[in-house]
Design a protein around this motif. Structure first.
Motif, PDB file in Angstrom:
ATOM      1  N   SER A 106      44.398  13.987  50.055  1.00  0.00           N
ATOM      2  CA  SER A 106      45.459  12.849  50.449  1.00  0.00           C
ATOM      3  C   SER A 106      44.672  11.643  50.669  1.00  0.00           C
ATOM      4  N   PHE A 107      45.241  11.068  51.890  1.00  0.00           N
ATOM      5  CA  PHE A 107      44.587   9.924  52.539  1.00  0.00           C
ATOM      6  C   PHE A 107      43.133  10.114  52.613  1.00  0.00           C
ATOM      7  N   GLY A 108      42.638  11.493  53.177  1.00  0.00           N
ATOM      8  CA  GLY A 108      41.156  11.879  53.371  1.00  0.00           C
ATOM      9  C   GLY A 108      40.355  11.266  52.154  1.00  0.00           C
ATOM     10  N   GLY A 109      40.911  11.475  50.862  1.00  0.00           N
ATOM     11  CA  GLY A 109      40.402  11.230  49.601  1.00  0.00           C
ATOM     12  C   GLY A 109      39.891   9.918  49.589  1.00  0.00           C
ATOM     13  N   GLU A 110      40.834   8.977  49.916  1.00  0.00           N
ATOM     14  CA  GLU A 110      40.606   7.417  49.911  1.00  0.00           C
ATOM     15  C   GLU A 110      39.791   7.364  50.909  1.00  0.00           C
ATOM     16  N   LEU A 111      39.857   7.835  52.207  1.00  0.00           N
ATOM     17  CA  LEU A 111      38.628   7.289  53.191  1.00  0.00           C
ATOM     18  C   LEU A 111      37.485   8.002  52.873  1.00  0.00           C
ATOM     19  N   LEU A 133      45.687   6.331  46.962  1.00  0.00           N
ATOM     20  CA  LEU A 133      45.468   4.661  46.956  1.00  0.00           C
ATOM     21  C   LEU A 133      46.703   4.066  47.609  1.00  0.00           C
ATOM     22  N   MET A 134      46.713   4.272  49.164  1.00  0.00           N
ATOM     23  CA  MET A 134      47.865   3.929  49.867  1.00  0.00           C
ATOM     24  C   MET A 134      48.449   2.637  50.004  1.00  0.00           C
ATOM     25  N   PHE A 135      47.238   1.716  49.806  1.00  0.00           N
ATOM     26  CA  PHE A 135      47.868   0.193  49.708  1.00  0.00           C
ATOM     27  C   PHE A 135      48.028  -0.346  48.525  1.00  0.00           C
ATOM     28  N   SER A 136      48.539   0.519  47.667  1.00  0.00           N
ATOM     29  CA  SER A 136      48.983   0.095  46.226  1.00  0.00           C
ATOM     30  C   SER A 136      50.402   0.306  45.933  1.00  0.00           C
ATOM     31  N   ASP A 137      51.183  -0.595  45.464  1.00  0.00           N
ATOM     32  CA  ASP A 137      52.660  -0.587  45.283  1.00  0.00           C
ATOM     33  C   ASP A 137      52.845   0.567  44.224  1.00  0.00           C
ATOM     34  N   PRO A 225      38.615  -6.828  49.361  1.00  0.00           N
ATOM     35  CA  PRO A 225      39.625  -6.364  48.031  1.00  0.00           C
ATOM     36  C   PRO A 225      40.107  -4.949  48.294  1.00  0.00           C
ATOM     37  N   PRO A 226      41.274  -4.481  47.435  1.00  0.00           N
ATOM     38  CA  PRO A 226      41.839  -3.242  47.550  1.00  0.00           C
ATOM     39  C   PRO A 226      40.596  -2.169  47.095  1.00  0.00           C
ATOM     40  N   LEU A 227      40.666  -1.030  47.572  1.00  0.00           N
ATOM     41  CA  LEU A 227      39.784   0.070  47.187  1.00  0.00           C
ATOM     42  C   LEU A 227      39.756   0.139  45.581  1.00  0.00           C
ATOM     43  N   GLU A 228      40.851   0.186  44.830  1.00  0.00           N
ATOM     44  CA  GLU A 228      40.814   0.194  43.469  1.00  0.00           C
ATOM     45  C   GLU A 228      39.922  -0.693  42.557  1.00  0.00           C
ATOM     46  N   LYS A 229      39.901  -1.937  43.275  1.00  0.00           N
ATOM     47  CA  LYS A 229      39.042  -2.977  42.608  1.00  0.00           C
ATOM     48  C   LYS A 229      37.618  -2.592  42.849  1.00  0.00           C
ATOM     49  N   ARG A 230      37.238  -1.716  43.846  1.00  0.00           N
ATOM     50  CA  ARG A 230      35.632  -1.477  44.204  1.00  0.00           C
ATOM     51  C   ARG A 230      35.456  -0.180  43.581  1.00  0.00           C
TER      52      ARG A 230
END
Length: 293
Positions: A106-111, A133-137, A225-230
């Motif tokens: 979950s969030f641990g994957g993002e981290l 990707l919790m910071f994404s709409d 920038p957001p994780l998705e862009k990196r």
């Protein structure tokens, strides 16, 4: 340096962190488990899939600052992605470990992905279970749609009133979550309600709770920038494990991550929602171990 199985408290960046080591006799590259939430803990995982992974791998659990059995930081503002990454690096330094595999759920994957971006040299392989990707709409939209699929008539009526208001997508998301009681949350997170009940019993037995402080702090200070862009900067061999019924982070998020990563594989779980490690535990463990070998 700690190399034996057991539970320990380590002082990391002025905060006491709970850690647990299992399977040290296997002498493999350590597999560090990174829990979700934000603000969760490892109590369920260390009683379900975790010990089975430790039959073959050296497994290290740690609970993030302010979470589970770790200490609460000196300030409610002492939560950020940068601090969580720094804690992880300092944890490995104290343990005397130079290279690890990581499994984040979950969030641990993002981290886990943020850690791999900051310290690529210390990461061997990455396993992501139902990553967010919790910071994404997009996540707000996925969860709202997920509630629509499992809510009863009364819940859906109240939900539609919220969605009809002139609010931001984040405000609508927050208000929809405020409607959900434990029964609704269980239907939201799990396909098999017997598994949901077992999970909830373990949550209750743990005596641990999520204060919400980390979630609030992280949302106030999202990465830029957001994780998705990196994501395209991550070159590590990565396995993504996702239930096709996941209403929380969703198959859509896993597909985004899989497409952005240059060296990844997505494994779908046909009978799982947000917790394939619980709903299809045997497949989860087998698939993870095969990948790590």
């Amino acid at each position: 340096m700690i190399q034996k199985d057991g539970e320990y408290q380590l002082l990391i960046n002025e905060v006491g962190h709970w850690i647990k080591i299992e399977g040290s006799l296997n002498k493999t590259i350590p597999l560090v488990i990174i829990h979700g939430g934000p603000g969760g803990n490892h109590y369920v995982f260390e009683r379900t899939a975790g010990p089975k992974l430790a039959e073959e791998r050296t497994v290290i659990y740690y609970e993030q600052r302010g979470c589970g059995r770790s200490e609460i930081p000196y300030s409610e503002d002492a939560y950020s992605i940068k601090l969580l990454i720094k804690d992880f690096y300092c944890l490995l330094e104290q343990l005397g470990i130079k290279k690890v595999d990581i499994l984040g759920y979950s969030f641990g994957g993002e981290l886990a992905l943020e850690i791999a971006l900051s310290y690529p040299e210390i990461i061997n392989k990455i396993v992501l279970s139902a990553p967010s990707l919790m910071f994404s709409d997009t996540v707000f939209q996925i969860q709202i749609q997920g509630f629509k699929t499992i809510g009863d008539e009364r819940f859906l009526e109240r939900m539609e009133k919220i969605l009809s208001q002139n609010l931001s997508i984040k405000e609508k998301w927050e208000n929809v979550w405020s409607l959900a009681d434990s029964e609704v949350v269980d239907r939201f997170l799990f396909e098999d309600q017997k598994v949901a009940k077992c999970n909830r019993r373990l949550w209750e037995n743990s005596g641990l709770s999520n204060t919400g402080k980390m979630m609030k702090a992280l949302q106030m200070n999202p990465p830029c920038p957001p994780l998705e862009k990196r994501l395209n900067q991550i070159k590590h061999h990565t396995l993504i494990l996702t239930g096709i019924h996941d209403r929380n982070t969703g198959l859509k998020i896993s597909n985004i991550i899989e497409q952005k990563l240059s060296n990844s594989k997505l494994e779908k779980f046909k009978n799982s929602a947000h917790f394939p490690d619980l709903e299809e535990e045997k497949k989860f463990v087998t698939t993870t171990l095969e990948f790590l070998r």
